[in-house]
Design a protein around this motif. Structure first.
Motif: not given
Lengths: 149, 147
Positions: A27, A30-38, A43, A47, A49, A56
């Protein structure tokens, strides 16, 4: 069939969804969201989290198999607004018990006549009963005669 | 995409504009990937012939993909200090393959939720200056202040 206020409170059968690491990665990619928090636990622990979580908007990818007792005409439905409310972080591996409920029906008069709005809340809880998140979908239900263009 | 400057809570003030960022142009391949990942298999987003059969010029992006871009932006601004507590988007103009979406926003106000500092943000996504594909808001809850 038009909408009316008597539909408020109608709910889906409960269903459960598991948050799988591979699905979350697919997922985010597909968005191109490379935030390492996932993906990066070390890391993520630094945070707010305190561990890995999900993008989100990921919760929409969990709710597609709700059995819903309202017969709606998909051709009249437009996705007007989407909202997510997080009471606790969603974790990889969570098994979320979900129920979708009609929480509001209302009319609004616009340039092209009266439009109907349907608000669907999907409440997601963990096994201990804690409400983790709400996914709120506001659907614009167009008038039947407007559908033939 | 790591280019956004992380803003510390101590730097947030009402009416301060947030740094904007622009996503690479949406591609048809991305729409296929998002369809599979999200479970939204409506052919309006993946099949040009179907889209033309219902009067469109061709496929359009899933509204939720655009919200995904705005979600990426919000999570980026949340950084290490805060949690995304609330996030919404109203869908506006359609996005087509080739459109590059820019996300931006402004701090609406600073507040508290259950005694913890929070920031209310107003957000937008646009495909050209003033051409909004979505507007929304978010509340970030600052539970992990960096000192």
């Amino acid at each position: 069939m038009d909408l009316d206020k008597s539909m408020i409170g109608i709910a889906s059968e409960p269903y459960s969804a598991v948050v799988e690491q591979e699905h979350v990665a697919q997922f985010a990619q597909a968005i191109g969201d490379d935030n390492p928090v996932y993906v990066n636990e070390a890391y993520a622990k630094t945070t707010a989290y305190k561990g890995t979580t999900v993008p989100p908007t990921f919760l929409v990818a969990l709710g597609s198999n709700a059995k819903f007792p309202l017969k709606l005409d998909f051709k009249r439905m437009l996705h007007g607004e989407q909202e997510f409310i997080y009471h606790h972080p969603v974790r990889i591996g969570d098994k979320l018990d979900c129920t979708m409920t009609v929480t509001d029906v209302y009319d609004r008069v616009g340039k092209s006549g009266t439009m109907q709005f349907l608000v669907l809340d999907t409440n997601m809880t963990t096994a201990d009963g804690a409400l983790v998140a709400v996914s709120r979908n506001t659907i614009i239900y167009r008038q039947a005669q407007k559908e033939a263009k | 995409m790591r280019a956004i400057t992380i803003i510390s809570f101590s730097e947030l003030q009402p009416n301060v504009a947030l740094p904007s960022f622009t996503k690479p142009a949406v591609t048809k391949m991305q729409l296929v990937q998002y369809a599979q990942a999200s479970g939204d298999l409506n052919p309006l987003h993946t099949d040009d012939d179907f889209a033309k059969s219902i009067g469109m010029d061709g496929v359009i992006a899933h509204g939720m993909l655009i919200m995904g871009f705005l979600g990426q932006y919000v999570q980026e601004i949340a950084g290490t200090e805060s949690l995304v507590h609330q996030f919404n988007m109203r869908f506006g103009a359609m996005t087509k393959p080739g459109d590059a979406i820019t996300c931006g926003g402004v701090v609406k106000q600073l507040t508290e939720i259950n005694g913890q500092p929070a920031a209310e943000l107003e957000l937008f996504a646009e495909k050209a200056p003033g051409e909004r594909v979505g507007t929304g808001s978010a509340v970030l809850l600052y539970t992990n202040p960096c000192n």
